[in-house]
Every structure is written in C-alpha cells, then in structure tokens.
Enzyme design. Structure first.
Site, PDB file in Angstrom:
ATOM      1  CE  LYS A 116      -4.186  -1.793   2.239  1.00  0.00           C
ATOM      2  NZ  LYS A 116      -3.831  -3.194   2.336  1.00  0.00           N
ATOM      3  CD  GLU A 200      -4.251   5.952   4.097  1.00  0.00           C
ATOM      4  OE1 GLU A 200      -3.696   5.831   3.004  1.00  0.00           O
ATOM      5  OE2 GLU A 200      -5.437   5.596   4.310  1.00  0.00           O
ATOM      6  CG  HIS A 235     -11.855  -1.680   9.465  1.00  0.00           C
ATOM      7  ND1 HIS A 235     -12.233  -0.370   9.272  1.00  0.00           N
ATOM      8  CD2 HIS A 235     -11.352  -1.734  10.730  1.00  0.00           C
ATOM      9  CE1 HIS A 235     -11.961   0.342  10.353  1.00  0.00           C
ATOM     10  NE2 HIS A 235     -11.436  -0.463  11.256  1.00  0.00           N
ATOM     11  NE  ARG A 292      -7.604  -9.910  -3.686  1.00  0.00           N
ATOM     12  CZ  ARG A 292      -8.737  -9.405  -3.218  1.00  0.00           C
ATOM     13  NH1 ARG A 292      -9.856  -9.575  -3.895  1.00  0.00           N
ATOM     14  NH2 ARG A 292      -8.759  -8.705  -2.100  1.00  0.00           N
TER      15      ARG A 292
END
Length: 669
Positions: A116, A200, A235, A292
């Site tokens: 990421k 973040e 999440h 994917r």
C-alpha cells in the site's frame, strides 16, 4: 484458448471459476487440503490434486506443490481466485519460470500495487489524490506514533501488504495508539507474512467506492463502472452494490479515468479493482488496488451482462478485450450480500460447525439472473476454523435499486441455514434500515443504526412456538400403525391432552408454553400470556402450511428444522431458535460465571496479559486468540484474581478450552 487450467483456490470462487471454464469447454484441475477432501470445489472440477494438511501454509500457500500439480496434470494456466496466492508476485514469477500462464496481472504489477505504501507513492506521482498520511518504510513504534500525532486523530492504521480488514484499526486518541499498532502488526504478520503498516487520516463518514478495470496485453484498457462497498463491519464488507447510489456521470467518468491511469501506470493486464475512499461531497482519494478478481464481482456482472472470469481467461490467453469502453452499458441495479458463519450479537465472532440445514432461495448459480447464489458448500458440510468464514454470496438484480433491495429481502427470508450462527437475519435487518433504504451510505452505517440492528430477533414467541408445535404434532402422528394405543396423536377418552413445554428462546431467555391437542386437527398453543388455535393444513418435508387464530387470524408457510431438541423456525417475518428443555436435566454450567475463561472457538493463543496472583477488573483484556485470520480479545467476566494459567502463548486450543481461572477477590491470602 486454454484446454485445461488449474484452480489454485477453494470454496465458492473455485466453483465459480470452474462453472465458466465448463461453459467454455475448458477442463479444470482442483487442489485440496486434508480438510477439503470431500469439498464442493473438488467435485466441481474434472481432476483434483491433494496438497497437504488443512493449514493454508501447508497446502493452499504451497506454491511449489501447486506448480507441480499443474505440470503433472498438463494444465496450461493457473487461476488463483482471490486470497491465498492471488496477489503473490513471487508465485506469478514462478509460474512464468515454469512455463505456466498465471491468470492475473504481471508479477511487476502485483509487486507495484502489493505494498500500500509503494502504491500510494506511485499514485502520487500519477496525480491521483491521496488521503493525508504516512506511507513510508520506517516502522519504529515511536516514529509511527509521532506521525499519527502530526496527522491528527482519528487515524487509521492499515497493514501495508494486505486487505480484507485484517491488520486494520481506527485509533481515536494517542493513548490507544501503541496497543492498536501492536495488534495490527501481529495480525498483518499472521495474514500476509509482513508486519509493515501505514498511518492515514481517518476520513469521517467515508464511502468505499471501487472501480472495476481490465487491461490486455495489447495496451487496451476499460473500466466496468463502480461498486459501492460502504456497508462494513470490522472493516470487512457486508453488502456491495452497483452502480453506486447517487453517482453522477461526470464523477463516474472522473473516477473511471483515474482508475485506468492507475492500471496503465504499472502495465496492468487482466482484472483489477482500484479502491477509493469518497467523502460525502464526492471528493475521492486512492486507497489501494486489488490485483485480482474481487469477491463482489458478481454485481458488476449483473449490471453489465458480462462474465468477468471469461474475460480473464481470454485476456490471459492473449486475446484483446472483448469490448471497448463506448460499448459498455449499465443495466439496472445489483446488490450482493456476504453470508458468513458469524455471530453479530457477539461482535461478529466467527462461527464453526456443520451446516445441518442449507436451503437456498429459488436462484441460479454462477450466472447472471435476478437471484443468484455463489456457494462452495453443501448441506452437511463443515465450516472449519482453517479458512474464511464466508458461506456463500447472495446476489440480486432489479430494474431499480429499490426493486433489488426488495428482492434481496425476499431471498434472505428464503435462505435457511441451521447448525451454526450466521449473519442472515442481521443482513436482512441492515437492508431494511432507514439509512440503507434511503441510500444514506458510509462505512459507519452499521454502528449508526446499532439500536435497530442489535435488538432481539423479531419473530414473535407465539409464532415460534406454533412452528415447533406443528413439527411435534407431525412427528407424533406419523406412525402408520393401525393400533390406536401405539399412536401419539394426543387422543384421550375424555378431554384434551395438555402439555407444558419449556424452551430456551434465541439463547436469550426461558419461555414457558402450552400445547393442548385432541385427535384430529384441534390444537391450541399458548405462551407469554397469549393463546391461539393452531391448524396444520399441509406439510411438505420441513415446510408447514398453518393457520394461527388468536387476536388476528394468520395463515402462514413456516419452515421448521429439528436437530435433537434444537428447533429453528423460519417465517417471512423472521427466524427463531428454540431449545426444548428437559425439566429433569441439570442446568449446564456456562463456565464463565464460575470464573473460567474459555476459548470462544478453535484457534491459537497469541497473547496473555496477566500472571497468577494478579487482580483484574471485569472487562479487562486477559488474552488474545487468533482464528479465521482475525484476532479475538477475551475479557475478564468479573472482578477477581488470576489463580492459574492453563495455556501459553503459541498454544493451539479447541473451542471451549479453559485458558485460565479467576478466583473471587475475597479468596486472596
């Protein structure tokens, strides 16, 4: 086109890939672990190769054994599905070195988007907007804490190498950061073999919107519009829909262009998903790219009429994309519900056990249809702790969003699963909340609607008891003996048979009920101060056509499933679970009330926070276990003193295993 492929996965995605391959005349090879010897995906393929023990690291993550299986069976290509090795650049490289086509993007694209942090650096260079945060390589806890302080709370800690909500925590204050970071790093290391994280700014009221992209080896790119995946718990996605409610054509074009730019920047080939966090005002930020096929790809298939697995196979075989961007159209609206083995009333704790009942709504499988079910299990199969908790995906299509939502509500009411906890009733409640019905979406929808979602099950007790009574009466009158003394139909020389029944209702409280019967169909049921006449008109297997005449008259079709003394009653209004209690039996000690802390499900002990002799308060975290790739914190059931530790960090423990004992505070010497 290929003549034979190996599917390096299990469950519903392996079955789904096999279905398209069969339609195209492509032979398939399954792989399986010890736990999956009789699994549905093994039966769905033409051949199967055993990989090893149940643990993924010893089977589905063994790239060497999978490649050997492909070569031994003559498979020309490997489809990795999702999860396991699907985003493993090393595996894609190994396939290329072995002369086997990897049905996915180039290893370089997987590597570029696999981290990421690295991906966000690439997107920043490409001009794609990013959420403010730290995406670098430094991982010292003190440094990451300082970065979080600089960004400002709340912040989101995310595993750099993973997805699916694993290794992710929202942190609302500096005091919470250290413990949350340690938990994220443990979970990331266990799930992805990499404990690196990024930090973040936590966007308030965010929507999770993703764009389906496709590229081919000839340099062509398209996007197949967007999906809204905002409804989440822990999440992880619960519901996905396409197109995103409220999406304007201008915003769709802007996000689609950004997604294609992201794919083009890494020379992407095949199916991929670019995920964005969107503010309520429409501003969006790059989050990650999944290299994917996605779990939620069926909703895109439903609104486009396309088979995305077929596109994957054609692109991997060197063909051009079947359609250009201007030929793609959106038709109607689709919603997907993830049906999982979990207990929403216990913070979505994953469940294991046997599917004693698995009855599906009227649907098509692995194809575009108004109602579709993608499943990799059958009635009688075991949901084990070794793999993901998802049982199936229920996908519906409608001309409008409200049509699709109503169709999903009906389909959920027809989906009957017994033997373990599931989220079926919970999902049905979610789609009927004001927020979801009005498309007021964000990732906190479930928390915002908590009062409506975590209330007791709605099926009224009298209706539940009537269902059990119908089942009991049918069993008691099933004897074909001509001897009247051998029948159990409640016949009496004078008066009616009267029975007092005691149930545990929904694992929540005790319910006392009565059943009065005479020969024939004259029955009365009562409970909770209410009584009604019960008539059973017809029975077809587990389905009962009944009339209940009390304050109002209702004629209903009930489904009633029985396993020993456990009854599950399904009605259009909801579901109830009842256990018939033997009044002579001893009440079973739950253990927790006696100061025992037990494992909630099979798993591995990853942390112990206490020592013998230590005083603890109710609710204090005592241990953490890991199961189904998620961590579960076990808290003190009451105030007390730790008397004895019965496990150690690293131990594998079965469900119900005693981990430690608490003594009352007054026992302290």
């Amino acid at each position: 086109m290929f003549t034979k492929i190996l599917i390096a996965n299990r469950g519903e995605i392996a079955c789904r890939i096999a279905a398209t391959a069969r339609r195209l005349g492509i032979r398939t090879v399954a792989v399986y672990s010890d736990a999956d010897t009789q699994a549905a995906h093994v039966q769905a393929c033409d051949e199967a190769v055993h990989l090893g023990p149940a643990a993924p690291r010893d089977s589905y993550l063994r790239a060497d054994r999978i490649l050997a299986a492909a070569q031994a069976t003559g498979a020309q290509a490997i489809h990795p599905g999702y999860g396991f090795l699907s985003e493993n650049a090393g595996f894609a490289h190994a396939c290329a070195d072995a002369g086997v086509v990897f049905i996915g993007p180039p290893a370089s694209a997987i590597a570029a988007m696999g981290s990421k942090s690295a991906a966000k650096t690439l997107m920043e260079q490409a001009g794609v907007p990013l959420v403010p945060g730290y995406h670098g390589d430094r991982q010292e806890p003190g440094f990451l804490q300082a970065e979080a302080d600089r960004i400002g709370y709340p912040v989101l800690i995310k595993a750099s190498a993973g997805g699916g909500g694993k290794g992710m925590r929202a942190v609302h204050s500096a005091a919470e950061f250290e413990a949350a970071l340690a938990s994220c790093q443990r979970e990331a290391a266990a799930s992805f073999g990499n404990d690196h994280v990024l930090v973040e700014r936590y966007v308030t009221r965010p929507r999770h919107i993703e764009i389906q992209v496709f590229g081919d080896v000839h340099g062509h790119y398209v996007h197949l519009f967007e999906r809204d995946c905002s409804v989440q718990r822990r999440h992880q996605k619960v519901l996905e829909e396409a197109p995103a409610p409220g999406m304007t054509e201008a915003r769709r074009a802007e996000m689609g262009s950004a997604a294609i730019a992201a794919a083009r920047s890494v020379g992407y080939v095949g199916a991929g998903t670019v995920e964005f966090i969107s503010e309520q005002d429409g501003r969006f930020y790059f989050m990650e790219m999944n290299t994917r096929l996605q779990v939620e790809h069926p909703v895109t298939e439903a609104i486009t009429g396309l088979d995305l697995v077929e596109w994957q196979l054609r692109v991997a075989a060197g063909e051009s994309l079947p359609l250009a961007q201007d030929a793609l159209r959106i038709n109607g609206h689709a919603i997907e519900a993830r049906i999982c083995a979990e207990n929403p009333q216990q913070q979505f704790l994953p469940a294991t056990g046997r599917l004693q009942t698995f009855r599906l709504p009227r649907a098509s499988t692995f194809s575009v249809a108004p109602v579709r079910v993608d499943a990799g299990v059958r009635e009688g199969d075991e949901i084990s702790p070794h793999y993901d908790s998802m049982i199936a995906k229920l996908i519906v299509w409608g001309a409008t969003r409200d049509d699709a939502r109503q169709r999903l509500d009906t389909a959920l009411s027809e989906l009957h699963i017994t033997g373990l906890h599931t989220n079926v009733a919970f999902v049905r409640d979610v789609i009927n909340t004001r927020s979801f019905a009005q498309a007021d979406l964000d990732t906190a929808l479930i928390e915002r609607e908590r009062a409506a979602l975590f209330a007791p099950l709605a099926l009224e007790p009298l209706l539940a008891v009537a269902g059990v009574a119908a089942r009991l009466l049918s069993e008691e009158t099933s004897s074909v003996s001509a001897d009247p003394w051998s029948r159990r139909d409640g016949w009496r020389l004078h008066g009616a048979a009267h029975r007092a029944l005691t149930f545990s209702l929904n694992d929540d409280h005790t319910l006392k009920a009565t059943l009065r019967s005479q020969a024939g169909s004259a029955h009365r049921v009562g409970c909770a101060g209410m009584e009604a006449a019960l008539t059973v008109h017809a029975q077809h297997g587990d389905q009962f056509d009944v009339t209940l005449e009390g304050a109002v008259s209702q004629r209903l079709r009930l489904a009633v499933y029985r396993h020993h003394d456990h009854f599950e009653v399904f009605a259009p209004q909801g579901r109830a679970s009842l256990i018939l209690i033997d009044p002579l039996a001893q009440a079973k000690d739950s253990g927790q009330s006696q100061g025992r802390l037990t494992a909630l499900m099979p798993g591995r002990v990853v942390a112990l926070f206490v020592q013998p002799g230590q005083c603890v308060k109710v609710g204090e975290a005592l241990a953490i276990t890991e199961a189904m790739k998620m961590e579960h914190t076990l808290n003190a059931p009451r105030d007390g003193i730790v008397g004895e530790l019965l496990c150690a960090v690293g131990d594998q423990v079965p469900e119900g295993a005693e981990l430690l004992r608490l003594q009352p505070l007054n026992d302290k010497a």
